[in-house]
Design an enzyme around this catalytic site. Structure first.
Site, PDB file in Angstrom:
ATOM      1  N   LEU A  27       0.811  -1.223   0.000  1.00 33.28           N
ATOM      2  CA  LEU A  27       0.000   0.000   0.000  1.00 33.28           C
ATOM      3  C   LEU A  27       0.841   1.269   0.000  1.00 33.28           C
ATOM      4  O   LEU A  27       1.930   1.320   0.563  1.00 33.28           O
ATOM      5  CB  LEU A  27      -0.919   0.003   1.236  1.00 33.28           C
ATOM      6  CG  LEU A  27      -1.856  -1.207   1.359  1.00 33.28           C
ATOM      7  CD1 LEU A  27      -2.683  -1.103   2.647  1.00 33.28           C
ATOM      8  CD2 LEU A  27      -2.769  -1.333   0.144  1.00 33.28           C
ATOM      9  N   HIS A  31      -3.615   4.089  -2.470  1.00 33.22           N
ATOM     10  CA  HIS A  31      -4.571   3.114  -1.927  1.00 33.22           C
ATOM     11  C   HIS A  31      -5.263   3.685  -0.684  1.00 33.22           C
ATOM     12  O   HIS A  31      -6.461   3.501  -0.491  1.00 33.22           O
ATOM     13  CB  HIS A  31      -3.841   1.837  -1.487  1.00 33.22           C
ATOM     14  CG  HIS A  31      -3.079   1.136  -2.563  1.00 33.22           C
ATOM     15  ND1 HIS A  31      -1.714   1.067  -2.571  1.00 33.22           N
ATOM     16  CD2 HIS A  31      -3.498   0.460  -3.655  1.00 33.22           C
ATOM     17  CE1 HIS A  31      -1.317   0.358  -3.618  1.00 33.22           C
ATOM     18  NE2 HIS A  31      -2.377  -0.010  -4.297  1.00 33.22           N
ATOM     19  N   GLN A  55      -4.166 -11.290 -14.057  1.00 36.39           N
ATOM     20  CA  GLN A  55      -4.009 -10.009 -14.743  1.00 36.39           C
ATOM     21  C   GLN A  55      -2.558  -9.671 -15.062  1.00 36.39           C
ATOM     22  O   GLN A  55      -2.264  -8.586 -15.549  1.00 36.39           O
ATOM     23  CB  GLN A  55      -4.688  -8.880 -13.958  1.00 36.39           C
ATOM     24  CG  GLN A  55      -4.018  -8.487 -12.662  1.00 36.39           C
ATOM     25  CD  GLN A  55      -4.871  -7.511 -11.879  1.00 36.39           C
ATOM     26  OE1 GLN A  55      -5.928  -7.856 -11.372  1.00 36.39           O
ATOM     27  NE2 GLN A  55      -4.421  -6.267 -11.784  1.00 36.39           N
ATOM     28  N   LYS A 143      -6.057   6.826 -11.293  1.00 32.86           N
ATOM     29  CA  LYS A 143      -4.711   6.511 -11.784  1.00 32.86           C
ATOM     30  C   LYS A 143      -4.783   5.440 -12.873  1.00 32.86           C
ATOM     31  O   LYS A 143      -4.055   5.481 -13.850  1.00 32.86           O
ATOM     32  CB  LYS A 143      -3.865   6.059 -10.590  1.00 32.86           C
ATOM     33  CG  LYS A 143      -2.702   5.145 -10.888  1.00 32.86           C
ATOM     34  CD  LYS A 143      -1.526   5.919 -11.382  1.00 32.86           C
ATOM     35  CE  LYS A 143      -0.235   5.148 -11.497  1.00 32.86           C
ATOM     36  NZ  LYS A 143      -0.292   3.771 -11.865  1.00 32.86           N
ATOM     37  N   ASP A 144      -5.653   4.455 -12.661  1.00 32.70           N
ATOM     38  CA  ASP A 144      -5.839   3.391 -13.657  1.00 32.70           C
ATOM     39  C   ASP A 144      -7.145   3.696 -14.393  1.00 32.70           C
ATOM     40  O   ASP A 144      -8.179   3.059 -14.167  1.00 32.70           O
ATOM     41  CB  ASP A 144      -5.874   2.037 -12.958  1.00 32.70           C
ATOM     42  CG  ASP A 144      -4.565   1.767 -12.244  1.00 32.70           C
ATOM     43  OD1 ASP A 144      -3.590   1.432 -12.913  1.00 32.70           O
ATOM     44  OD2 ASP A 144      -4.506   1.951 -11.010  1.00 32.70           O
ATOM     45  N   ARG A 181       4.944  -0.051  -8.098  1.00 35.22           N
ATOM     46  CA  ARG A 181       6.121  -0.344  -8.935  1.00 35.22           C
ATOM     47  C   ARG A 181       7.177   0.760  -8.862  1.00 35.22           C
ATOM     48  O   ARG A 181       8.292   0.567  -9.351  1.00 35.22           O
ATOM     49  CB  ARG A 181       5.694  -0.552 -10.388  1.00 35.22           C
ATOM     50  CG  ARG A 181       4.907  -1.829 -10.621  1.00 35.22           C
ATOM     51  CD  ARG A 181       4.630  -2.031 -12.091  1.00 35.22           C
ATOM     52  NE  ARG A 181       4.069  -3.344 -12.370  1.00 35.22           N
ATOM     53  CZ  ARG A 181       2.775  -3.631 -12.378  1.00 35.22           C
ATOM     54  NH1 ARG A 181       1.894  -2.697 -12.102  1.00 35.22           N
ATOM     55  NH2 ARG A 181       2.353  -4.851 -12.644  1.00 35.22           N
TER      56      ARG A 181
HETATM   57  P1  AMP Z   1      -3.391  -1.818  -7.326  1.00 32.37           P
HETATM   58  O1  AMP Z   1      -2.992  -2.309  -5.988  1.00 32.37           O
HETATM   59  O2  AMP Z   1      -2.269  -1.260  -8.137  1.00 32.37           O
HETATM   60  O3  AMP Z   1      -4.244  -2.820  -8.083  1.00 32.37           O
HETATM   61  O4  AMP Z   1      -4.348  -0.589  -7.062  1.00 32.37           O
HETATM   62  C1  AMP Z   1      -5.499  -0.724  -6.261  1.00 32.37           C
HETATM   63  C2  AMP Z   1      -6.343   0.500  -6.421  1.00 32.37           C
HETATM   64  O5  AMP Z   1      -5.606   1.651  -6.028  1.00 32.37           O
HETATM   65  C3  AMP Z   1      -6.807   0.726  -7.870  1.00 32.37           C
HETATM   66  O6  AMP Z   1      -8.147   1.174  -7.883  1.00 32.37           O
HETATM   67  C4  AMP Z   1      -5.862   1.805  -8.338  1.00 32.37           C
HETATM   68  O7  AMP Z   1      -6.403   2.601  -9.372  1.00 32.37           O
HETATM   69  C5  AMP Z   1      -5.692   2.611  -7.071  1.00 32.37           C
HETATM   70  N1  AMP Z   1      -4.463   3.403  -7.131  1.00 32.37           N
HETATM   71  C6  AMP Z   1      -3.226   2.965  -7.437  1.00 32.37           C
HETATM   72  N2  AMP Z   1      -2.349   3.987  -7.450  1.00 32.37           N
HETATM   73  C7  AMP Z   1      -3.061   5.108  -7.164  1.00 32.37           C
HETATM   74  C8  AMP Z   1      -2.733   6.483  -7.038  1.00 32.37           C
HETATM   75  N3  AMP Z   1      -1.493   6.931  -7.205  1.00 32.37           N
HETATM   76  N4  AMP Z   1      -3.720   7.346  -6.731  1.00 32.37           N
HETATM   77  C9  AMP Z   1      -5.000   6.902  -6.548  1.00 32.37           C
HETATM   78  N5  AMP Z   1      -5.371   5.615  -6.643  1.00 32.37           N
HETATM   79  C10 AMP Z   1      -4.416   4.732  -6.958  1.00 32.37           C
END
Ligand code: AMP
Length: 297
Positions: A27, A31, A55, A143-144, A181
């Site tokens: 996190l 997140h 994925q 972000k995504d 990442r």
């Molecule tokens: P992930 O763990 O990368 O699958 O991300 C989980 C959630 O966190 C997804 O809905 C992402 O879009 C969101 N997320 C990841 N990075 C960011 C960020 N920098 N700002 C806002 N939400 C994010």
């Protein structure tokens, strides 16, 4: 906060309005901002933590994805999460799923061609989380942006009874969008990556100065990226927030998205362009002013 590993346990805790924050863990403030938003809008906040193999394209990317449950549990609890749902692979996929969720043309553009199977993998995991946890709202990051558009469409097209809430991108003090990442970037690579945010912010300014040409907005981002020799541009596209189709003119809610390679790391970023009372307003995200929790490790 409770840590549970089965859908049944996560569902047993349900009380009032349930907000779900799906994540793959490790996190960061991005997140946590979703958890904070969920906390404001829900009686019970469930955060899921699952590194979804379906994925990932390359096995090496999956293998090197950072994981640390103790660290994540402490951060989630501090952000107000009530239930951390960390299923094992068997709980998510007790059998190899035969029935799949096809997201159609939404997966044919931008990230899709570069990551074959990625959105199909996201769609099945998200559908299972929605079915298994049964949240009233689910929180996703802008972000995504393509993922958010796909999840919205998935919920609408399958009449899933929940709200999908999109939350602003959290950026570090240099404007780089936070991503798990980012820990792979060395100092030089991180400095180079700041050009992506600069290009997107220039495009956001142009939108608010009434630039409507997709090509012109894309060119602003591409030229900022080209000015940094360590970056390799994969794509930049102005896309509809409704169906991810490429827009030659900004005439609906949209996002301007890009993907770049820096060293061995691939980064994505975007600005979301909202249509409010007939005016286009860019969501530049939120910039943190100090070091991030990723840097603190
Ligand atoms: P992930 O763990 O990368 O699958 O991300 C989980 C959630 O966190 C997804 O809905 C992402 O879009 C969101 N997320 C990841 N990075 C960011 C960020 N920098 N700002 C806002 N939400 C994010």
């Amino acid at each position: 906060m409770e840590i549970v590993s089965t859908f049944a346990e996560a569902r047993e805790r349900a009380a009032g309005h349930v907000g779900l924050v799906p994540t793959m863990g490790y996190l960061h403030e991005g997140h946590l901002s979703l958890a904070t938003e969920a906390r404001k809008r829900s009686d019970l906040v469930v955060m899921s933590l699952f590194v979804n193999p379906l994925q990932f394209g390359e096995a090496s990317d999956l293998a090197r994805y950072p994981r640390d449950l103790c660290r994540d549990a402490a951060l989630a609890e501090a952000a107000g999460v009530d239930v951390l749902f960390a299923p094992a692979l068997d709980e998510m996929y007790p059998t190899e799923p035969v029935v799949r969720v096809d997201v159609g043309s939404l997966a044919d553009v931008m990230e899709g061609p570069h990551r074959p199977g990625h959105f199909a993998g996201v769609a099945i995991a998200v559908t299972k989380l929605f079915a298994g946890v049964r949240p009233d709202s689910a929180f996703f990051g802008r972000k995504d942006a393509q993922q958010l558009a796909i999840v919205r469409r998935l919920a609408a097209d399958l009449s899933l009874p929940l709200d999908v809430v999109g939350c602003s991108t959290i950026r570090d003090a240099e404007g780089v969008a936070l991503s798990s990442r980012n820990i792979f970037l060395d100092e030089e690579e991180h400095r180079a990556a700041t050009a992506v945010g600069r290009g997107l912010m220039a495009a956001a300014d142009a939108v608010e100065d009434r630039e409507r040409s997709g090509g012109a907005l894309e060119a602003l981002v591409a030229s900022a990226i080209a000015s940094e020799p360590m970056l390799r541009l994969e794509y930049v596209a102005l896309a509809s927030a409704h169906d991810c189709s490429r827009l030659s003119r900004l005439d609906e809610e949209a996002f301007l998205a890009t993907a770049v390679h820096v060293g061995a790391t691939r980064l994505i970023d975007n600005v979301h362009i909202d249509l409010r009372d007939g005016a286009f307003v860019a969501d530049r995200g939120v910039r943190l002013d100090g070091p991030t929790i990723l840097e603190a490790n």
